[in-house]
Motif scaffolding. Structure first.
Motif, PDB file in Angstrom:
ATOM      1  N   UNK A   1       0.816  -1.220   0.000  1.00 52.93           N
ATOM      2  CA  UNK A   1       0.000   0.000   0.000  1.00 52.93           C
ATOM      3  C   UNK A   1       0.848   1.268   0.000  1.00 52.93           C
ATOM      4  N   UNK A   2       2.147   1.119  -0.166  1.00 55.41           N
ATOM      5  CA  UNK A   2       3.026   2.281  -0.189  1.00 55.41           C
ATOM      6  C   UNK A   2       3.084   2.968   1.169  1.00 55.41           C
ATOM      7  N   UNK A   3       3.323   4.256   1.139  1.00 52.53           N
ATOM      8  CA  UNK A   3       3.474   5.005   2.384  1.00 52.53           C
ATOM      9  C   UNK A   3       2.162   5.174   3.136  1.00 52.53           C
ATOM     10  N   UNK A   4       1.053   4.768   2.524  1.00 51.74           N
ATOM     11  CA  UNK A   4      -0.253   4.831   3.196  1.00 51.74           C
ATOM     12  C   UNK A   4      -0.533   3.571   4.014  1.00 51.74           C
ATOM     13  N   UNK A   5       0.296   2.555   3.860  1.00 56.51           N
ATOM     14  CA  UNK A   5       0.095   1.304   4.582  1.00 56.51           C
ATOM     15  C   UNK A   5       0.243   1.508   6.085  1.00 56.51           C
ATOM     16  N   UNK A   6      -0.674   0.952   6.874  1.00 53.68           N
ATOM     17  CA  UNK A   6      -0.644   1.152   8.327  1.00 53.68           C
ATOM     18  C   UNK A   6       0.673   0.738   8.989  1.00 53.68           C
ATOM     19  N   UNK A   7       1.223  -0.423   8.625  1.00 55.27           N
ATOM     20  CA  UNK A   7       2.464  -0.827   9.285  1.00 55.27           C
ATOM     21  C   UNK A   7       3.605   0.105   8.891  1.00 55.27           C
ATOM     22  N   UNK A   8       3.609   0.561   7.647  1.00 60.01           N
ATOM     23  CA  UNK A   8       4.655   1.496   7.211  1.00 60.01           C
ATOM     24  C   UNK A   8       4.575   2.797   8.012  1.00 60.01           C
ATOM     25  N   UNK A   9       3.375   3.335   8.151  1.00 61.82           N
ATOM     26  CA  UNK A   9       3.210   4.587   8.905  1.00 61.82           C
ATOM     27  C   UNK A   9       3.719   4.416  10.343  1.00 61.82           C
ATOM     28  N   UNK A  10       3.511   3.231  10.910  1.00 66.41           N
ATOM     29  CA  UNK A  10       4.013   2.976  12.259  1.00 66.41           C
ATOM     30  C   UNK A  10       5.526   3.050  12.349  1.00 66.41           C
ATOM     31  N   UNK A  11       6.222   2.679  11.286  1.00 63.29           N
ATOM     32  CA  UNK A  11       7.694   2.716  11.322  1.00 63.29           C
ATOM     33  C   UNK A  11       8.232   4.136  11.249  1.00 63.29           C
ATOM     34  N   UNK A  12       7.426   5.070  10.769  1.00 65.08           N
ATOM     35  CA  UNK A  12       7.926   6.436  10.576  1.00 65.08           C
ATOM     36  C   UNK A  12       7.805   7.304  11.824  1.00 65.08           C
ATOM     37  N   UNK A  13       7.077   6.839  12.836  1.00 67.37           N
ATOM     38  CA  UNK A  13       6.911   7.669  14.027  1.00 67.37           C
ATOM     39  C   UNK A  13       8.142   7.632  14.925  1.00 67.37           C
TER      40      UNK A  13
END
Length: 123
Positions: A50-62
């Motif tokens: 899902x690219x940068x909108x993917x929930x797990x990806x967003x979690x890694x950016x915090x």
């Protein structure tokens, strides 16, 4: 920064799937997510369908920290955004490792998915 041992690289790189938990700001870990992992040279990479909108990806950016578990190896890691110059090698690694899943792999080779490419660095 610590480097991966050759044994850890081999085990994680050969694993079919990886369990990833990103760290919240308070240090607690989010629920694990099972994803594919590829090895390119001495680096390990993951990316979101899902690219940068993917929930797990967003979690890694915090917090950019977390834990991975694959191939019998459990390690704390830092999530580093891959450089665009790494995308082609990561694409090739996904094709080589998971090409038998012809209906899924193309979803990891889109421009949207490429922008979520993370390098996993042991910490």
């Amino acid at each position: 920064m610590t480097d991966w041992s050759s044994t850890d690289l081999e085990k994680i790189g050969a694993a079919e799937e990886l369990s990833l938990q990103s760290e919240r700001a308070d240090g607690s870990l989010r629920d694990p997510v099972t994803i594919w992992v590829v090895r390119v040279s001495d680096h390990l990479y993951v990316r979101s369908v899902k690219g940068t909108k993917g929930p797990w990806y967003r979690g890694t950016t915090s917090h950019h920290q977390g834990r991975v578990d694959a191939g019998g190896v459990r390690r704390k890691v830092s999530f580093r955004q891959a450089d665009q110059r790494e995308y082609a090698d990561v694409d090739a690694a996904y094709n080589d490792k998971y090409g038998r899943y012809a209906s899924i792999v193309p979803n990891l080779l889109t421009d949207e998915a490429r922008t979520s490419t993370l390098r996993l660095d042991p910490s």
